[in-house]
Design a protein around this motif. Structure first.
Motif, PDB file in Angstrom:
ATOM      1  N   GLN A 108       0.832  -1.204   0.000  1.00  0.00           N
ATOM      2  CA  GLN A 108       0.000   0.000   0.000  1.00  0.00           C
ATOM      3  C   GLN A 108       0.868   1.256   0.000  1.00  0.00           C
ATOM      4  O   GLN A 108       0.571   2.220  -0.702  1.00  0.00           O
ATOM      5  CB  GLN A 108      -0.923   0.008   1.224  1.00  0.00           C
ATOM      6  CG  GLN A 108      -2.015  -1.017   1.173  1.00  0.00           C
ATOM      7  CD  GLN A 108      -2.795  -1.103   2.482  1.00  0.00           C
ATOM      8  OE1 GLN A 108      -2.347  -0.631   3.527  1.00  0.00           O
ATOM      9  NE2 GLN A 108      -3.959  -1.734   2.422  1.00  0.00           N
ATOM     10  N   THR A 111       2.379   1.750  -3.473  1.00  0.00           N
ATOM     11  CA  THR A 111       1.352   2.233  -4.397  1.00  0.00           C
ATOM     12  C   THR A 111       1.103   3.713  -4.172  1.00  0.00           C
ATOM     13  O   THR A 111       1.027   4.497  -5.119  1.00  0.00           O
ATOM     14  CB  THR A 111       0.043   1.430  -4.212  1.00  0.00           C
ATOM     15  OG1 THR A 111       0.302   0.058  -4.496  1.00  0.00           O
ATOM     16  CG2 THR A 111      -1.067   1.953  -5.093  1.00  0.00           C
ATOM     17  N   ASP A 125      -6.111   5.040   2.075  1.00  0.00           N
ATOM     18  CA  ASP A 125      -6.784   3.739   2.106  1.00  0.00           C
ATOM     19  C   ASP A 125      -8.190   3.939   1.568  1.00  0.00           C
ATOM     20  O   ASP A 125      -8.613   5.070   1.354  1.00  0.00           O
ATOM     21  CB  ASP A 125      -6.766   3.130   3.513  1.00  0.00           C
ATOM     22  CG  ASP A 125      -7.596   3.922   4.510  1.00  0.00           C
ATOM     23  OD1 ASP A 125      -7.064   4.243   5.578  1.00  0.00           O
ATOM     24  OD2 ASP A 125      -8.774   4.208   4.234  1.00  0.00           O
TER      25      ASP A 125
END
Length: 164
Positions: A108, A111, A125
């Motif tokens: 995450q 990214t 998120d």
């Protein structure tokens, strides 16, 4: 005669603190030592060995409750290997789960970093956005929403976040 240690000497010999030793004593992990006539704790080599065992078990990530279980077996004169195997198997499963969680977090983060580097402003998120106002812009075209955060910004022109 075996050497004796004060609480600070014993703590220093195993890389711990005197407060930790006193805590272990209160928690029943380290037996109460004999006292000098002046009331000072006097530990022997057995206490040093026990403390080394406790510290080693903790380095493996075992809890003090686990250590207490292992010490109870060890105090009978038996090898604590069998219960240690059970505790270590459980601990390994916990470590594996944490590694999996951290791998997802790493992906995450990559990214997000890659999105920022490309000029996009990805949400940290699925539940939140970077922009403070958190208003939707899905119905707006990119031309209408010329935000420095990029086309994925979740605010509207003129909102109070200041990026539009």
């Amino acid at each position: 005669m075996s050497p004796t240690y004060t609480v600070s000497q014993l703590a220093a010999s195993v890389g711990s603190s005197a407060d930790t030793l006193r805590y272990y004593e209160k928690a029943g992990l380290l037996p109460e030592p004999r006292r000098s006539p002046a009331g000072y704790r006097q530990y022997d080599e057995a206490a040093r060995d026990r403390l080394t065992f406790i510290r080693g078990a903790q380095r493996l990530g075992l809890t003090l409750a686990d250590v207490r279980d292992l010490l109870a077996v060890r105090d009978t004169g038996e090898c604590p290997c069998e219960p240690a195997e059970q505790h270590l198997t459980r601990r390994l499963a916990e470590v594996d789960a944490e590694i999996s969680r951290l791998e997802v977090l790493r992906d995450q983060m990559r990214t997000m970093r890659d999105g920022i580097a490309s000029g996009a402003c990805p949400a940290p998120d699925p539940e939140t956005t970077w922009c403070a106002c958190r208003k939707e812009v899905s119905s707006m075209s990119d031309e209408q929403h010329d935000c420095p955060c990029g086309p994925d910004c979740q605010c509207t022109p003129g909102c109070s976040c200041g990026c539009c």
